[in-house]
Design a protein around this motif. Structure first.
Motif, PDB file in Angstrom:
ATOM      1  N   VAL A  14       0.829  -1.201   0.000  1.00 26.02           N
ATOM      2  CA  VAL A  14       0.000   0.000   0.000  1.00 26.02           C
ATOM      3  C   VAL A  14       0.865   1.253   0.000  1.00 26.02           C
ATOM      4  O   VAL A  14       0.553   2.231  -0.674  1.00 26.02           O
ATOM      5  CB  VAL A  14      -0.950  -0.015   1.222  1.00 26.02           C
ATOM      6  N   LEU A  15       1.955   1.233   0.724  1.00 23.95           N
ATOM      7  CA  LEU A  15       2.814   2.408   0.804  1.00 23.95           C
ATOM      8  C   LEU A  15       3.572   2.671  -0.490  1.00 23.95           C
ATOM      9  O   LEU A  15       3.785   3.813  -0.870  1.00 23.95           O
ATOM     10  CB  LEU A  15       3.818   2.251   1.948  1.00 23.95           C
ATOM     11  N   ARG A  16       3.981   1.621  -1.149  1.00 20.74           N
ATOM     12  CA  ARG A  16       4.826   1.772  -2.329  1.00 20.74           C
ATOM     13  C   ARG A  16       4.230   1.007  -3.508  1.00 20.74           C
ATOM     14  O   ARG A  16       4.676  -0.072  -3.853  1.00 20.74           O
ATOM     15  CB  ARG A  16       6.209   1.224  -2.003  1.00 20.74           C
ATOM     16  N   PRO A  17       3.186   1.560  -4.147  1.00 20.54           N
ATOM     17  CA  PRO A  17       2.584   0.843  -5.269  1.00 20.54           C
ATOM     18  C   PRO A  17       3.507   0.848  -6.485  1.00 20.54           C
ATOM     19  O   PRO A  17       4.245   1.800  -6.720  1.00 20.54           O
ATOM     20  CB  PRO A  17       1.310   1.622  -5.558  1.00 20.54           C
ATOM     21  N   ARG A  18       3.459  -0.205  -7.227  1.00 25.34           N
ATOM     22  CA  ARG A  18       4.275  -0.303  -8.434  1.00 25.34           C
ATOM     23  C   ARG A  18       3.511   0.302  -9.595  1.00 25.34           C
ATOM     24  O   ARG A  18       2.359  -0.044  -9.837  1.00 25.34           O
ATOM     25  CB  ARG A  18       4.590  -1.760  -8.736  1.00 25.34           C
ATOM     26  N   GLY A  23      -0.744  -0.045 -16.427  1.00 27.86           N
ATOM     27  CA  GLY A  23      -1.657   0.603 -15.502  1.00 27.86           C
ATOM     28  C   GLY A  23      -1.908   2.052 -15.862  1.00 27.86           C
ATOM     29  O   GLY A  23      -3.038   2.536 -15.799  1.00 27.86           O
ATOM     30  N   VAL A  24      -0.857   2.740 -16.252  1.00 31.12           N
ATOM     31  CA  VAL A  24      -0.991   4.154 -16.631  1.00 31.12           C
ATOM     32  C   VAL A  24      -1.813   4.292 -17.905  1.00 31.12           C
ATOM     33  O   VAL A  24      -2.714   5.137 -17.996  1.00 31.12           O
ATOM     34  CB  VAL A  24       0.407   4.793 -16.800  1.00 31.12           C
ATOM     35  N   VAL A  25      -1.538   3.448 -18.883  1.00 35.74           N
ATOM     36  CA  VAL A  25      -2.256   3.517 -20.157  1.00 35.74           C
ATOM     37  C   VAL A  25      -3.720   3.127 -19.977  1.00 35.74           C
ATOM     38  O   VAL A  25      -4.615   3.763 -20.546  1.00 35.74           O
ATOM     39  CB  VAL A  25      -1.571   2.625 -21.213  1.00 35.74           C
ATOM     40  N   SER A  26      -3.987   2.109 -19.170  1.00 38.61           N
ATOM     41  CA  SER A  26      -5.377   1.705 -18.972  1.00 38.61           C
ATOM     42  C   SER A  26      -6.159   2.757 -18.194  1.00 38.61           C
ATOM     43  O   SER A  26      -7.329   3.003 -18.485  1.00 38.61           O
ATOM     44  CB  SER A  26      -5.460   0.351 -18.279  1.00 38.61           C
ATOM     45  N   ALA A  27      -5.528   3.409 -17.227  1.00 42.56           N
ATOM     46  CA  ALA A  27      -6.206   4.482 -16.499  1.00 42.56           C
ATOM     47  C   ALA A  27      -6.513   5.648 -17.432  1.00 42.56           C
ATOM     48  O   ALA A  27      -7.599   6.234 -17.371  1.00 42.56           O
ATOM     49  CB  ALA A  27      -5.342   4.951 -15.328  1.00 42.56           C
TER      50      ALA A  27
END
Length: 54
Positions: A14-18, A23-27
């Protein structure tokens, strides 16, 4: 106990999400698709309103 460290792993995740490119493109794609759908719905509403107005 064998489940003592489960919350340590969860807190680290939770503190350090990868961040991955997928993920960036889908968001970005979901955000863009939502804006496009809202624009289509708004445009159809205006068109129907103008058609009813005469």
């Amino acid at each position: 106990m064998k489940y003592d460290h489960i919350f340590d792993a969860l807190s680290i995740a939770v503190l350090r999400p990868r961040l991955s490119w997928r993920g960036v493109v889908s968001a970005f794609a979901i955000d863009l698709g939502g804006k496009f759908a809202a624009g289509i719905v708004f445009g159809l509403g205006v068109a129907v309103g103008f058609a009813l107005a005469g």
